[in-house]
Design a protein around this motif. Sequence first.
Motif, PDB file in Angstrom:
ATOM      1  N   ASP A   1       0.845  -1.195   0.000  1.00  0.00           N
ATOM      2  CA  ASP A   1       0.000   0.000   0.000  1.00  0.00           C
ATOM      3  C   ASP A   1       0.884   1.249   0.000  1.00  0.00           C
ATOM      4  OD1 ASP A   1      -2.081  -1.814   0.279  1.00  0.00           O
ATOM      5  OD2 ASP A   1      -2.556  -1.243   2.353  1.00  0.00           O
TER       6      ASP A   1
ATOM      7  N   GLU B   1      -3.674   4.103   1.985  1.00  0.00           N
ATOM      8  CA  GLU B   1      -4.598   3.370   1.112  1.00  0.00           C
ATOM      9  C   GLU B   1      -3.848   2.432   0.156  1.00  0.00           C
ATOM     10  OE1 GLU B   1      -3.455   7.074  -1.177  1.00  0.00           O
ATOM     11  OE2 GLU B   1      -3.912   6.631   0.913  1.00  0.00           O
TER      12      GLU B   1
ATOM     13  N   THR C   1      -4.557   1.139  -6.145  1.00  0.00           N
ATOM     14  CA  THR C   1      -5.725   0.524  -6.784  1.00  0.00           C
ATOM     15  C   THR C   1      -5.321  -0.273  -8.020  1.00  0.00           C
ATOM     16  OG1 THR C   1      -6.159   2.422  -8.216  1.00  0.00           O
ATOM     17  CG2 THR C   1      -7.195   2.428  -6.009  1.00  0.00           C
ATOM     18  N   ASP C   2      -6.174  -1.220  -8.389  1.00  0.00           N
ATOM     19  CA  ASP C   2      -5.954  -1.987  -9.616  1.00  0.00           C
ATOM     20  C   ASP C   2      -5.924  -1.060 -10.824  1.00  0.00           C
ATOM     21  OD1 ASP C   2      -5.849  -4.352  -8.178  1.00  0.00           O
ATOM     22  OD2 ASP C   2      -7.924  -4.895  -8.602  1.00  0.00           O
ATOM     23  N   GLU C   3      -6.704   0.020 -10.784  1.00  0.00           N
ATOM     24  CA  GLU C   3      -6.731   0.976 -11.897  1.00  0.00           C
ATOM     25  C   GLU C   3      -5.372   1.655 -12.052  1.00  0.00           C
ATOM     26  OE1 GLU C   3      -8.977   5.097 -13.287  1.00  0.00           O
ATOM     27  OE2 GLU C   3      -9.642   4.070 -11.476  1.00  0.00           O
TER      28      GLU C   3
END
Length: 144
Positions: A51, A127, A130-132
């Motif tokens: 992360d 956080e 993200t996969d994006e």
Amino acid sequence: MPGNVFDQIFPLGEKNDAFAQYFTGQSYLAPLTSGSVPVMNVSFEPGCRNDWHIHHGTDGGGDQILLCTAGSGWYQAEGEAPISMEPGTAIRVPAGTKHWHGAKADAWFSHLAFITPGEGVGNEWLEPVTDEVYGRLPRNGANA
């Protein structure tokens, strides 16, 4: 364990269960030294990354040093282009820098990691990547 799937000069170590909540995918951790500057060998299965996080510290402490020893991975500081890491790549992450690192989508990755000693040294997990965001990185090779 992957067995002989991933050749590297340092031990793969055990599954990184203690920090699994801060990783997407499977990582492994092998402590190499202890004392005032513990050095860890961190290995990532393909697609695994940690992360976003920040290392804190004062009086010279809290910088993270990453030394790629095997495979192929990414390092990215917030607001900067990702850096491709190949064996021999060395990165200094200044204390207070929001960043992440992990394997490329199609490759195992291993780096040595240590934090410079000082006052108030600690880690702040943030956080997930993200996969994006991860999916926009090149699958193999050069900097994005």
